[in-house]
Design an enzyme around this catalytic site. Structure first.
Site, PDB file in Angstrom:
ATOM      1  N   HIS A 266       0.920  -1.237  -0.021  1.00 30.18           N
ATOM      2  CA  HIS A 266      -0.078   0.141   0.020  1.00 30.18           C
ATOM      3  C   HIS A 266       0.848   1.207   0.079  1.00 30.18           C
ATOM      4  O   HIS A 266       0.184   2.365  -0.055  1.00 30.18           O
ATOM      5  CB  HIS A 266      -0.958  -0.036   1.232  1.00 30.18           C
TER       6      HIS A 266
ATOM      7  N   ASP B 258       0.397  -7.765   1.171  1.00 29.07           N
ATOM      8  CA  ASP B 258       0.772  -6.402   1.456  1.00 29.07           C
ATOM      9  C   ASP B 258       2.200  -6.202   1.434  1.00 29.07           C
ATOM     10  O   ASP B 258       2.760  -5.479   2.173  1.00 29.07           O
ATOM     11  CB  ASP B 258       0.136  -5.665   2.826  1.00 29.07           C
TER      12      ASP B 258
ATOM     13  N   SER C  17       4.574   2.340   7.950  1.00 25.89           N
ATOM     14  CA  SER C  17       4.264   1.446   6.998  1.00 25.89           C
ATOM     15  C   SER C  17       5.534   1.004   6.452  1.00 25.89           C
ATOM     16  O   SER C  17       6.181   1.849   5.613  1.00 25.89           O
ATOM     17  CB  SER C  17       3.104   1.633   6.340  1.00 25.89           C
TER      18      SER C  17
END
Length: 463
Positions: free
Chosen positions: A207, A238, A317
């Site tokens: 993402h 992911d 992230s």
């Protein structure tokens, strides 16, 4: 004719001076008495004797004397004011020369003593000047006479930053962590990543790079940057891999996420809220916490995550979660928040990371083939009564899939997979995808009122 000077040697007494104008003595003998006439020139030449000069202290010897030893006072060219005697220095016997006298004011060559004295004096002057200036600055700064702090002591053991300390771990990991910036139609997104290979492969979240044109930029720990290209992505796990065109990089050390235990210390490293090189500490709060995540209209992601209370925020992230030895055990991915939909979420101590064993396997497949395989069990869950707090009911079973091969049927309730209890349909999906295709797992299920066990060999999705 004489020069008017009386020549004598040192120690001789000068002769009395002749009055000026006195004539020279007669050159011939006096005339004979009664003759009345002077002798003739011929007679004078034949009978006259050399004239004599009388001195009170005649020279010791007249042999070879200078012709200037004569009466010169009658010299018409003589200066009447000139002295009447010329002193000729006598010969000084050898060895009796007078001692030389040195002028004390005359410049001389510097001695060794002088050469040593000059730098000493210079150093003293410099030290005095430096001390005076230091004191002046101290007084001006208000520090005169005030000593701040106690005497230095040996630092405590925690301040020595041993390699196994948190500071030692952070120092070892930070050079391998990067900040990733991606431009897309919606603007620029930013996340974190870490170097997986010395030739430039970087692991991050899918993402983070989703929606990009395949280009990104990487900012390293030292502040330098380099362009990067997207190698491949796996939206369902992911995980994404990008590559920078730089060699000699320092890759991370991988750990074993299956060896973690609840309570183990961990560090989260990344760029939360654009604050690069941020390190936060926490512990492992839970293992195999099944997660279902995704954006509206995007793929749904399932994974059995490592839960931690290390502070993780937007921008973390894709960054690494490392254990107490500095080995990467997870990829920070999502957080839980109490904010309403559309509001900015922040850390509340609930963060989740993809286990590194799963992320490493997906990365290797992306580098090798450009995409990753998805692990499946060959059955579908859901429908009425699925879950119910007592396991996960199978709604469909593929005839030639792994579940059918292990004897599972529609209506069976999966209670445990590899010893992990099943309470929600997402639990079975997330735990299955944690394993690599070909892994053999134990399944405990209930059929009717009977509990049974079987072994299932998981497979890769046909897509």
């Amino acid at each position: 004719m004489t020069d008017g000077w009386e020549w004598r040697r040192d120690g001789e007494t000068p002769a009395p001076a002749r009055p000026p104008g006195a004539g020279a003595p007669p050159e011939g003998p006096p005339a004979a008495p009664g003759s009345g006439t002077a002798p003739s020139a011929a007679d004078t030449a034949s009978t006259a004797e050399p004239p004599s000069v009388s001195y009170p202290n005649p020279p010791p010897s007249t042999a070879g004397a200078s012709p200037w030893w004569s009466d010169a006072l009658g010299d018409p060219w003589r200066d009447p004011a000139a002295p009447t005697a010329v002193v000729v220095p006598s010969v000084v016997p050898a060895g009796t020369e007078p001692e030389r006298v040195t002028d004390p004011d005359a410049p001389g060559r510097p001695t060794l003593r002088h050469l040593l004295l000059i730098p000493v004096i210079t150093a003293l002057l410099a030290g005095t000047l430096g001390g005076a200036l230091g004191y002046a600055f101290a007084v001006r700064g208000g520090a005169a006479g005030t000593v701040l702090g106690a005497a230095a002591a040996d630092p405590p053991a925690l301040a020595q930053r041993k390699p196994e300390s948190l500071a030692g771990v952070a120092e070892r990991v930070l050079p391998s962590v990067v900040t990733i910036r991606v431009s897309s139609l919606g603007g620029t997104s930013e996340g974190s990543g870490f170097i997986a290979s010395a030739d430039g492969h970087v692991i991050t979240n899918d993402h983070v790079v989703a929606g990009s044109s395949g280009k990104a930029s990487v900012v390293f720990n030292d502040g330098s940057s380099a362009p990067a290209t997207v190698v491949g992505q796996d939206p369902e796990s992911d995980i994404a891999v990008i590559k920078v065109n730089r060699t000699g990089l320092r890759p991370v050390e991988f750990g074993d996420s299956d060896a973690l235990a609840v309570g183990d210390p961990v560090l989260a490293v990344g760029s939360p809220l654009s604050l690069a090189n941020t390190v936060t500490a926490g512990i492992v709060s839970a293992l195999d916490r099944t997660m279902q995540a995704g954006e509206p209209g995007g793929p749904v992601r399932y994974y059995a995550a490592i839960q931690t209370d290390a502070a993780v925020n937007h921008g973390n992230s894709g960054g690494p979660l490392v254990d107490g030895a500095g080995r990467v055990v997870g990829v920070n991915s999502t957080i839980k928040s109490l904010v309403a939909e559309g509001q900015e979420a922040g850390n509340i101590g609930l963060a989740f990371a993809i286990p590194i064993n799963q992320a490493k396997r997906v990365t290797q497949e992306i580098i090798g083939t450009g995409k990753a395989r998805r692990t499946v069990i060959g059955a579908q869950v859901g429908g009425p009564g699925a879950g119910g707090g007592g396991g996960v009911r199978l709604a469909a079973v593929e005839p030639s899939g792994p579940a059918a091969g292990a004897g599972l049927k529609v209506g069976d309730v999966i209670l445990k997979l590899d010893g992990r209890p099943m309470t929600e349909p997402t639990d079975l999906i997330a735990l299955v995808r944690k394993f690599a295709p070909g892994s053999v797992v134990t399944v405990e299920f209930r059929r009717g009122t009977t509990r049974r066990n079987t072994s299932v060999t998981l497979a890769a999705d046909a897509k």
